[in-house]
Design an enzyme around this catalytic site. Structure first.
Site, PDB file in Angstrom:
ATOM      1  CE  LYS A  45      -3.959   1.940   2.600  1.00 45.97           C
ATOM      2  NZ  LYS A  45      -4.834   1.738   3.778  1.00 45.97           N
ATOM      3  CB  SER A  92      -8.098   3.581   2.901  1.00 43.04           C
ATOM      4  OG  SER A  92      -7.284   2.931   3.840  1.00 43.04           O
ATOM      5  CB  SER A 122      -8.371   0.832   5.806  1.00 46.87           C
ATOM      6  OG  SER A 122      -9.049   2.063   5.808  1.00 46.87           O
TER       7      SER A 122
END
Lengths: 477, 98, 493
Positions: C79, C154, C178
């Site tokens: 990420k 997210s 997330s």
């Protein structure tokens, strides 16, 4: 005009002399090239986390114990949020409601009166970086100082005069020096203070509105700032004005304080506990460990100097107030020198030279051994007092053994009666008028003759022996 | 508890956070803020008397580092991301406070 | 069967038995990215060359018959809020569009040490603030199961990449759901570990007391393997736990017999869609069939989760994101009159609307006069929520709930109203508030064939039990996730 009383409180920031910064392993060394003592942590790069330097807590506890503070069993660290280029994370990690130390005191003595000045709290925090106003069209930021550990010592508004303030600062500085937790070098910014001043008519109970002055960089500047600010406030009150609570910047060059551009948000720091750091739990054992490490502190030293060394109150206070001097005194006494003589040299010639050279006692380039050797030679009448002064001068210039200096510079005193006798005879032969004067009862003629003998011996003759020998000769004439 | 959020509040807070809110957006933002704050206001229904706040979800304390110097980072590496630098420093507009 | 479709465990077997090389595997996955990423949009930056270099190193080790780590040579994605030395780390924000960290996050250092080929950095909501990856400054990421829909957020890029076989696994971060929510929406496994189990050093902070890094994987066994690699004490993170960490893979047994599972009724009530509710009820039944003891139970203050979460998260974020001021790194506005103007323009232009909204809320709840009413109050409520979880988890080995109220929604469907978007996190935020671990495991689909996940919640440090229960369920054959059909639109490479 009404009689006013000045009320003073101080916030003293002392940089701690740990090897590394408070939350990272960068060095705290002073004087490196700009931005060479930084890393991702102390420049607040995205993603970094702080880990507290244990020494910082040790040092804060130490100062707390030396100033009779209570040590909190549970401390935490909070974020103080505000934007400024010297603050890379846009928050300063400090302590809000659970400082390491609370409720202490420092004893001061002014004009023979002893008084305790209360300490509200002592907390740990990180220093900001440095703004350099050198560039033509902007400001340069150097983060070498960013993250250097500080303690902030907050006093109660117990001070009433510039003298008390100066004495309090001296005492505090001496304590920090004795504890060896801070270099206390004003010129390097390792000791700074903010000064809170208010005035009130004598006899009034409630405090007046206070102003806070920042940017005060020396003890004498603090005193000047207080004097100026108290006068300014009194004048304003006398003119019927109202003092507004504000932060002012002290400009020592101009000798004036100025309102800082009012920032509506400057006091809304949005403190909250730093979620990246955990609680500091201080148990009895930890406190005991620090307590056992405490050195003899200034007040105890003064007492000892008076009792054991028979120094005057004033001399004892002067020497004990300066760790480097006190260390020299104790060391010289250990080496057999008289405390009284050593003290006189330290506070006399040595202090004068330090003053002239704008040096700190900690920067004296020679050791207690040198002083003890010199005093011993004076005791043995090998050198005169005057020669002693020369020895000190030489030591400041280039430290080497006292014997060597005495030899090199031919400072040894002549105490051989046979050698002195020819000088005495010579003097008496050439000063018949003085002899006559002496015989007429003008005893100061003796002094003149001794002086002549000293001059003739180029200062190397033992003046006491000259005195005795000449007097004996005159009396027998 | 019902907190009223005014445009003034939003302006004050935006200034604290160093965010610029254009006049054209202040109204909409104030409304959104009011909705979110209304959600937050629900908490006032909860009796929290005598409850300690949680600063750390699993209590730990005394995490320290030894006072040992490690090399700092090369200055060039640190300044490489700076939008403006000069003479080995980060560069900002005048910060004089007068 | 294409190599890129395999799990990490399967790939490790191929490597060990020399049936495939790491370079072959890595090239296969890179080829897959070339095929589908123009459609899916997971990657923000790629580091294929260095991934292949690492793959070569692993192949050399294998050739020398050296023992390789369980994840060595198996390519994955990170990420874009975890710092990678020398490789852009943007947090999907204009603010950090060109930020190149000079250091590796602790997890990234661990990946590198274990010879893991890192394929690149994947998309996310800006600064991890969002539930759809729509707040990314750079691009949309699409749900591989239906490209009209969001992948969740997210960590949307991480979940979509794993789902679309663009990475064998990925690292995500989870502040309020997330990792779990996008995993649920994409039909992959996602674990948010106990707070303090994975080092946060180098994870660009959103809300420090809630953030945790975790794995997004194709199955539970891979999840345990990634945990074996990333969990552990880190002296650079004061909130990292200094305990003996278990071997997560070694404890995996497909057995749920005797496990006591609590189902908090508040999570099954209003707001949960019919399809999700029906699937979860079947999962409960499956656990009973597997010999688990399942009971209905209750958790306190569920109505207050969102309020407490948004106050705490935004307050911390407002402070964490204050450092983006245009001085040390990141975006800086072009024209400014003075310092304040520089700050305001830089931050207003560099941050997106959702980030600004949260900064303003966070600043508000910490500001003078409001601290006690909001932040302190939320932290007190946090204590009650945390204790509630502790009490329930004393009674039960784990708790079982839905991950999301419904399946992945369409682009734009919830972005107009922040509160509607926040409700997407209703089942997940409390886990971060309590600091406990939770896993999202694929457990079914709705009528439109969109994935649904079940959330299992464990005790602090209860990951082994959690993984065991998830593994037992997965191995029971109750549900086998289907690979998405993605139309290949050849990328420019």
């Amino acid at each position: 005009m009404m009689d006013y009383e000045t009320i003073i409180g101080l916030e003293v920031h002392a940089e701690l002399s740990t090897k590394t910064k408070i939350y990272c392993n960068c060095t705290t060394e002073f004087g490196g090239e700009v931005n060479t003592h930084t890393c991702p942590i102390c420049t607040g790069q995205p993603g970094v986390l702080p880990v507290l330097n244990k020494k910082v807590v040790d040092y804060a506890i130490k100062v707390g114990l030396a100033t009779d503070c209570s040590i909190t069993p549970l401390g935490k660290q909070d974020r103080k949020n505000y934007f400024y280029p010297d603050l890379p994370k846009a928050y300063q990690i400090s302590q809000f409601d659970l400082p390491i130390c609370t409720n202490g005191k420092v004893e001061i003595e002014v004009d023979g009166l002893k008084k305790d000045i209360g300490l509200t709290r002592i907390h740990i925090e990180e220093d900001a970086g440095k703004l350099l106003h050198e560039a033509v069209d902007g400001t340069l930021v150097d983060y070498n100082r960013g993250g250097v550990p500080l303690i902030e010592i907050v006093s109660e508004p117990d001070l009433r005069s510039e003298e008390e303030t100066r004495e309090f600062l001296n005492q505090l500085k001496a304590i920090l020096e004795y504890l060896e937790v801070s270099d206390c070098k004003m010129q390097e910014g390792s000791l700074r203070c903010d000064v809170n001043v208010s005035v009130r008519p004598k006899g009034q109970k409630e405090l007046g509105t206070r102003t806070e002055m920042k940017n005060v960089n020396s003890f004498s500047a603090a005193c000047r700032a207080i004097k100026y600010e108290a006068a300014r406030q009194i004048e304003a009150l006398e003119d019927g004005e109202v003092i507004s609570q504000e932060t002012r910047r002290w400009d020592d060059d101009k000798g004036k304080s100025f309102t800082m551009r009012s920032k509506e948000d400057s006091h809304d720091y949005r403190y909250f506990p730093d979620p990246d750091l955990v609680a500091i739990s201080i148990d009895e054992q930890w406190i005991k460990r620090i307590h056992d490490e405490l050195p003899e502190l200034p007040r105890a030293k003064v007492e000892r100097y008076i009792k054991i060394y028979n120094l005057s109150d004033y001399d004892a206070g002067q020497v004990a107030g300066n760790k480097a001097m006190a260390d020299m005194l104790d060391e010289a006494v250990k080496l057999g020198a008289s405390a009284k003589f050593t003290c006189n040299w330290l506070l006399g010639d040595i202090s004068k030279i330090l003053n002239d050279k704008n040096m700190e006692a900690s920067e004296i380039p020679f050791t207690a051994r040198h002083i003890a050797d010199m005093i011993s030679l004076i005791d043995k009448k090998t050198i005169s007092n005057t020669a002693g002064k020369k020895v000190i001068d030489e030591l400041f210039d280039s430290p080497r053994s006292v014997e060597q200096i005495v030899k090199e510079k031919g400072l040894a005193q002549i105490s051989d009666e046979a050698a002195l006798l020819s000088v005495v005879d010579e003097v008496l032969k050439n000063n018949e008028k003085s002899i006559a004067d002496y015989k007429k009862g003008k005893t100061n003629a003796l002094g003149f003759l001794v002086g002549q003998a000293m001059r003739l011996s180029k200062g190397k003759g033992n003046p006491q022996m000259f005195n005795d020998m000449i007097k004996r000769k005159l009396d027998s004439l | 508890m019902k907190t009223v959020i005014t445009e003034e509040d939003v302006r004050y807070v935006a200034n604290l956070a160093k965010l610029h809110v254009p006049d054209g957006q202040i109204n909409a933002l104030t409304k959104q803020m009011a909705d979110i704050v209304a959600l937050a206001d629900k908490l006032s229904d909860v009796d929290t008397s005598g409850i300690e706040p949680t600063n750390h979800v699993i209590p730990v304390n005394n995490v320290f580092r030894e006072d040992e110097v490690r090399p700092s980072y090369p200055r060039d590496e640190m300044l490489a991301n700076a939008p403006m630098s000069s003479a080995g420093c980060y560069f900002v507009p005048y910060t004089f406070d007068e | 069967m294409e190599l890129y479709t395999l799990t990490a465990s399967e790939m490790h077997e191929l490597l060990k038995t020399k049936k495939a090389s790491s370079v072959e595997i890595t090239n296969s996955v890179i080829g897959r990215i070339d095929d589908v990423d123009a459609t899916i949009g997971s990657f923000l930056s790629s580091t294929f060359d260095s991934a292949l270099d690492t793959a070569k190193t692993v192949d050399e080790k294998i050739a020398r018959n050296e023992k390789i780590a369980p994840l060595a040579g198996i390519p994955m994605a990170v990420k874009d809020n975890m710092c990678t030395k020398g490789v852009k780390t943007t947090c999907a924000s204009r603010m950090l569009e060109n930020y190149i960290p000079m250091y590796d996050a602790d997890v990234v250092a661990k990946l590198k040490k274990a010879d893991v080929p890192i394929l690149g950095k994947v998309n996310m909501d800006e600064f991890a603030m969002g539930s759809s990856t729509e707040t990314s400054y750079f691009k949309k990421t699409r749900n591989p199961h239906n490209i009209e829909r969001i992948p969740g957020g997210s960590s949307g890029g991480s979940a979509a990449a794993v789902c679309a076989d663009e990475a064998v696994y990925a690292l995500g971060s989870d502040t309020g759901g997330s990792i779990r929510q996008p995993s649920s929406h994409c039909g992959v496994v996602g674990l948010k570990p106990t707070y303090g189990v994975v080092s946060r050093f180098g994870l660009v902070a959103f809300a420090s007391s809630l953030d945790q890094i975790g794995p997004i994987t194709k199955n539970v066994a891979d999840c345990a393997k990634v945990m074996d690699l990333i969990a552990g004490h880190d002296e650079k993170d004061s909130t990292s736990f200094n305990i003996d960490y278990p071997n997560y893979s070694a404890n995996l047994i497909p057995d749920a017999k005797g496990l006591k599972i609590g189902v908090p009724r508040e999570y099954m009530g209003k707001g949960i869609s019919e399809d999700v509710s029906a699937v979860i009820k079947n999962v409960i039944k499956q656990y009973e069939d597997m010999g688990a003891i399942v009971e209905e139970t209750s958790l306190p203050l569920t109505d207050y989760y969102l309020a407490a979460y948004y106050i705490i998260a935004c307050a911390e974020a407002s402070s964490n994101l204050a450092r983006y001021d245009g001085i040390k790194y990141g975006y800086r506005t072009k024209d400014f009159s003075d310092l304040t103007d520089l700050y305001k323009k830089t931050r207003s232009e560099g941050f997106g609307d959702e980030v600004k909204r949260r900064i303003i809320l966070g600043t508000y709840v910490l500001s003078s006069g409001y601290y006690d009413a909001y932040y302190k109050k939320a932290q007190q409520v946090r204590t009650i929520i945390r204790n509630g979880f502790s009490d329930e988890l004393d009674k039960y080995d784990l708790l079982l709930t839905p991950v999301t109220p419904d399946v992945a929604f369409k682009f734009g469907e919830k972005s107009s109203d922040p509160i509607t978007m926040y409700l997407e996190d209703i089942c997940t935020v409390s886990i971060n508030i309590a600091g406990v671990p939770a896993i999202s495991v694929p457990c079914g689909v709705n009528r439109e064939n969109l994935p649904i996940g079940v959330q299992l919640i464990g005790k602090h440090f209860g990951e082994p039990t959690l993984l065991r229960a998830a593994y037992a369920f997965e191995q029971s054959g109750f549900f086998t996730p289907q690979k998405p059909q993605i139309k290949s639109v050849k990328g420019s490479k």
